[in-house]
Enzyme design. Structure first.
Site, mmCIF file in Angstrom:
data_model
loop_
_atom_site.group_PDB
_atom_site.id
_atom_site.type_symbol
_atom_site.label_atom_id
_atom_site.label_comp_id
_atom_site.label_asym_id
_atom_site.label_seq_id
_atom_site.Cartn_x
_atom_site.Cartn_y
_atom_site.Cartn_z
ATOM 1 N N ARG A 17 0.821 -1.217 0.000
ATOM 2 C CA ARG A 17 0.000 0.000 0.000
ATOM 3 C C ARG A 17 0.853 1.264 0.000
ATOM 4 O O ARG A 17 0.504 2.261 0.633
ATOM 5 C CB ARG A 17 -0.932 0.057 1.214
ATOM 6 C CG ARG A 17 -2.135 -0.836 1.153
ATOM 7 C CD ARG A 17 -3.191 -0.289 0.191
ATOM 8 N NE ARG A 17 -4.202 -1.303 -0.062
ATOM 9 C CZ ARG A 17 -5.278 -1.472 0.681
ATOM 10 N NH1 ARG A 17 -5.503 -0.675 1.691
ATOM 11 N NH2 ARG A 17 -6.129 -2.415 0.398
ATOM 12 N N ARG A 73 -3.890 6.487 0.824
ATOM 13 C CA ARG A 73 -4.423 7.695 1.478
ATOM 14 C C ARG A 73 -3.473 8.402 2.413
ATOM 15 O O ARG A 73 -3.723 9.537 2.808
ATOM 16 C CB ARG A 73 -5.706 7.332 2.242
ATOM 17 C CG ARG A 73 -6.890 7.138 1.323
ATOM 18 C CD ARG A 73 -7.990 6.383 2.019
ATOM 19 N NE ARG A 73 -7.503 5.056 2.363
ATOM 20 C CZ ARG A 73 -8.240 4.110 2.927
ATOM 21 N NH1 ARG A 73 -9.476 4.356 3.253
ATOM 22 N NH2 ARG A 73 -7.725 2.929 3.190
ATOM 23 N N ASP A 116 -6.740 -3.421 -7.473
ATOM 24 C CA ASP A 116 -7.255 -4.050 -6.261
ATOM 25 C C ASP A 116 -7.519 -5.518 -6.538
ATOM 26 O O ASP A 116 -7.763 -5.902 -7.684
ATOM 27 C CB ASP A 116 -8.543 -3.375 -5.790
ATOM 28 C CG ASP A 116 -8.819 -3.718 -4.338
ATOM 29 O OD1 ASP A 116 -8.258 -3.061 -3.452
ATOM 30 O OD2 ASP A 116 -9.564 -4.690 -4.088
ATOM 31 N N TYR A 175 -14.214 -12.526 0.129
ATOM 32 C CA TYR A 175 -15.012 -11.327 -0.163
ATOM 33 C C TYR A 175 -16.250 -11.675 -0.982
ATOM 34 O O TYR A 175 -17.323 -11.117 -0.789
ATOM 35 C CB TYR A 175 -14.158 -10.284 -0.903
ATOM 36 C CG TYR A 175 -13.148 -9.643 0.012
ATOM 37 C CD1 TYR A 175 -13.494 -8.545 0.810
ATOM 38 C CD2 TYR A 175 -11.858 -10.146 0.125
ATOM 39 C CE1 TYR A 175 -12.577 -7.971 1.672
ATOM 40 C CE2 TYR A 175 -10.929 -9.575 0.986
ATOM 41 C CZ TYR A 175 -11.300 -8.488 1.759
ATOM 42 O OH TYR A 175 -10.407 -7.932 2.618
HETATM 43 O O1 CP3 Z 1 0.010 0.357 -3.264
HETATM 44 C C1 CP3 Z 1 -0.429 -0.793 -3.345
HETATM 45 O O2 CP3 Z 1 -0.234 -1.678 -2.488
HETATM 46 C C2 CP3 Z 1 -1.158 -1.198 -4.627
HETATM 47 C C3 CP3 Z 1 -2.554 -1.162 -4.610
HETATM 48 C C4 CP3 Z 1 -3.403 -2.134 -3.784
HETATM 49 C C5 CP3 Z 1 -4.668 -1.743 -3.300
HETATM 50 N N1 CP3 Z 1 -5.273 -2.845 -2.763
HETATM 51 C C6 CP3 Z 1 -5.227 -0.394 -3.401
HETATM 52 C C7 CP3 Z 1 -6.318 0.003 -2.485
HETATM 53 C C8 CP3 Z 1 -3.222 -3.484 -3.458
HETATM 54 C C9 CP3 Z 1 -2.007 -4.383 -3.682
HETATM 55 C C10 CP3 Z 1 -4.415 -3.931 -2.824
HETATM 56 C C11 CP3 Z 1 -4.647 -5.315 -2.386
HETATM 57 C C12 CP3 Z 1 -5.831 -5.617 -1.579
HETATM 58 N N2 CP3 Z 1 -7.096 -5.097 -1.702
HETATM 59 C C13 CP3 Z 1 -5.875 -6.620 -0.560
HETATM 60 C C14 CP3 Z 1 -4.723 -7.508 -0.174
HETATM 61 C C15 CP3 Z 1 -3.742 -6.812 0.714
HETATM 62 C C16 CP3 Z 1 -4.254 -6.444 2.070
HETATM 63 O O3 CP3 Z 1 -4.240 -5.240 2.368
HETATM 64 O O4 CP3 Z 1 -4.628 -7.334 2.839
HETATM 65 C C17 CP3 Z 1 -7.173 -6.630 -0.038
HETATM 66 C C18 CP3 Z 1 -7.676 -7.524 1.083
HETATM 67 C C19 CP3 Z 1 -7.948 -5.685 -0.771
HETATM 68 C C20 CP3 Z 1 -9.389 -5.384 -0.618
HETATM 69 C C21 CP3 Z 1 -9.592 -3.990 -0.189
HETATM 70 N N3 CP3 Z 1 -9.440 -2.892 -1.024
HETATM 71 C C22 CP3 Z 1 -9.978 -3.534 1.084
HETATM 72 C C23 CP3 Z 1 -10.241 -4.407 2.283
HETATM 73 C C24 CP3 Z 1 -10.081 -2.145 1.003
HETATM 74 C C25 CP3 Z 1 -10.589 -1.223 2.080
HETATM 75 C C26 CP3 Z 1 -9.600 -0.965 3.110
HETATM 76 C C27 CP3 Z 1 -8.939 0.345 2.849
HETATM 77 O O5 CP3 Z 1 -7.711 0.397 3.021
HETATM 78 O O6 CP3 Z 1 -9.673 1.273 2.518
HETATM 79 C C28 CP3 Z 1 -9.689 -1.750 -0.307
HETATM 80 C C29 CP3 Z 1 -9.601 -0.384 -0.862
HETATM 81 C C30 CP3 Z 1 -8.265 0.046 -1.376
HETATM 82 N N4 CP3 Z 1 -7.443 -0.713 -2.163
HETATM 83 C C31 CP3 Z 1 -7.651 1.315 -1.164
HETATM 84 C C32 CP3 Z 1 -6.443 1.297 -1.864
HETATM 85 C C33 CP3 Z 1 -5.449 2.417 -2.014
HETATM 86 C C34 CP3 Z 1 -8.261 2.482 -0.421
HETATM 87 C C35 CP3 Z 1 -9.363 3.018 -1.248
HETATM 88 C C36 CP3 Z 1 -9.615 4.504 -1.103
HETATM 89 O O7 CP3 Z 1 -8.760 5.312 -1.524
HETATM 90 O O8 CP3 Z 1 -10.693 4.854 -0.612
#
Ligand code: CP3
Length: 357
Positions: free
Chosen positions: A37, A41, A87, A163
């Site tokens: 990540r 944000r 994602d 999910y």
């Molecule tokens: O920079 C990076 O790592 C690349 C982008 C990336 C995102 N999600 C962007 C994202 C990657 C590699 C992921 C993987 C992901 N997504 C996982 C596996 C890794 C982990 O964290 O366990 C999972 C379980 C998801 C599913 C997911 N997507 C969740 C649970 C959430 C909400 C939680 C949160 O942090 O808001 C997301 C949204 C998400 N994916 C965001 C980002 C930058 C935030 C969205 C926003 O800007 O509102």
């Protein structure tokens, strides 16, 4: 007659990128560093773009935005790898299940509960739907300099299924675990569908320019030993084998978060080149038992990165001292949390780079 002298091939002495060297088993000092990540944000420039878009998936499916957001942390910190901005839930979305990202709530899906629900999914439009993601990879591959590796990724089948079946992530996973016990054949069809889709999706990312891929199995840690074998190791092994047939030189990093002692089975049975450790994994144990079998990636506590200070420095040094003498990629044990001060990330990267142990 005057000949313009044209070099027929551009010859720079290009050493393989450090991340790829480590994934091929080399020890590189200081080790390469990137952070899960790293785009997100905690960066004000990310929040500025996010505020202008309707929703998160629009960012993912708009190559101009996805490329920009991927590059933001690299401009600040010059990590050794970029990870595609996307994602894990684009796969259910592309298979036709409705996926929404609610502000402050995380992803919400229309839960899938029966064989009929699975039957409604279709991979017919998979690549058309995901074409913008491949375009993002293609553009990133052109943008990155010769030291920065491009990592593609997907969710591992179990975690994506969590999910899809639960409708969200942070529950006790009762529904999916009971389904897997009561109807392993029916549930297995969903996992097979996800194996297929994931192989196809990652192959396209690789063809577009991804140089390594990571499989995120965020919810691997809720599985019992046998179920871990069946729903985490077996599908991961199938994906790795099939990717290797098509793209033999492209390394795979596995991240079975929460696997505990089962990390040993995972690394010896899946064929991954590198393994992401969550924060709970004891370092000396991992250095002795896991590192001889593959590159280690991890596992600084993301909450310590948010905290900063001397405790952060000490933990960085400890990780380097324990893993830095073997194949190691510096990373966190889970993704950066949104309230992490950006200057803590700078401090971490500088400290890793200054290591000469
Ligand atoms: O920079 C990076 O790592 C690349 C982008 C990336 C995102 N999600 C962007 C994202 C990657 C590699 C992921 C993987 C992901 N997504 C996982 C596996 C890794 C982990 O964290 O366990 C999972 C379980 C998801 C599913 C997911 N997507 C969740 C649970 C959430 C909400 C939680 C949160 O942090 O808001 C997301 C949204 C998400 N994916 C965001 C980002 C930058 C935030 C969205 C926003 O800007 O509102």
């Amino acid at each position: 007659m005057v000949f313009a002298i044209q070099p027929f091939c551009k010859r720079e002495t290009i050493l393989p990128k450090t991340l790829l060297r480590v994934l091929s088993g080399e020890t590189v000092s200081p080790p390469p560093v990137w952070l899960m990540r790293q785009a997100g944000r905690y960066l004000p420039e990310y929040r500025a773009i996010r505020a202008k878009t309707k929703n998160f998936l629009e960012m993912v499916y708009t190559p101009d935005i996805a490329v920009e957001v991927t590059l933001q942390p690299l401009r600040r910190y010059g990590m050794d790898a970029a990870i595609l901005f996307s994602d894990i839930l684009v796969i259910p979305d592309a298979l036709g299940q409705s996926v929404a990202f609610m502000q402050g709530e995380g992803p919400v899906l229309e839960p899938l509960r029966t064989a009929t629900d699975i039957g409604r999914l279709t991979s017919a439009g998979l690549h058309e739907h995901l074409a913008p993601v491949y375009e993002t990879v293609r553009r990133l591959a052109k943008e990155l300099d010769s030291n920065t590796a491009l990592i593609g990724f997907a969710g591992a089948p179990w975690t994506v299924a969590v999910y899809m079946v639960e409708g969200r992530g942070g529950t006790d996973h009762a529904t999916i675990r009971r389904w897997a016990y009561s109807d392993p054949v029916g549930f297995g069809r969903l996992i097979e569908l996800l194996v297929e889709a994931t192989v196809a999706y990652l192959s396209y990312q690789i063809e577009a320019g991804a140089e390594a891929v990571q499989l995120f199995d965020t919810w691997a840690g809720v599985l019992s030993e046998q179920q871990f074998q069946q729903w985490c190791i077996a599908p991961t092994k199938a994906i790795v084998e099939r990717l290797r047939e098509k793209h033999p030189g492209v390394p795979v990093i596995g991240f079975p978060r929460g696997a505990g002692a089962l990390y040993v089975d995972y690394i010896s049975n899946t064929g991954v080149n590198g393994i992401g450790l969550d924060t709970g994994v004891p370092l000396s144990w991992a250095a002795q038992v896991l590192q001889p079998q593959g590159a280690i990636q991890g596992n600084l506590d993301n909450q310590l990165l948010a905290t900063g200070g001397n405790a952060l420095d000490a933990a960085v040094d400890r990780l380097l001292a324990i893993f830095g003498h073997g194949p190691f990629i510096f990373n966190l044990g889970h993704g950066i949390v949104p309230d992490t001060p950006p200057e803590h990330v700078a401090r971490l990267v500088e400290r890793v780079r200054a290591w000469n142990g």
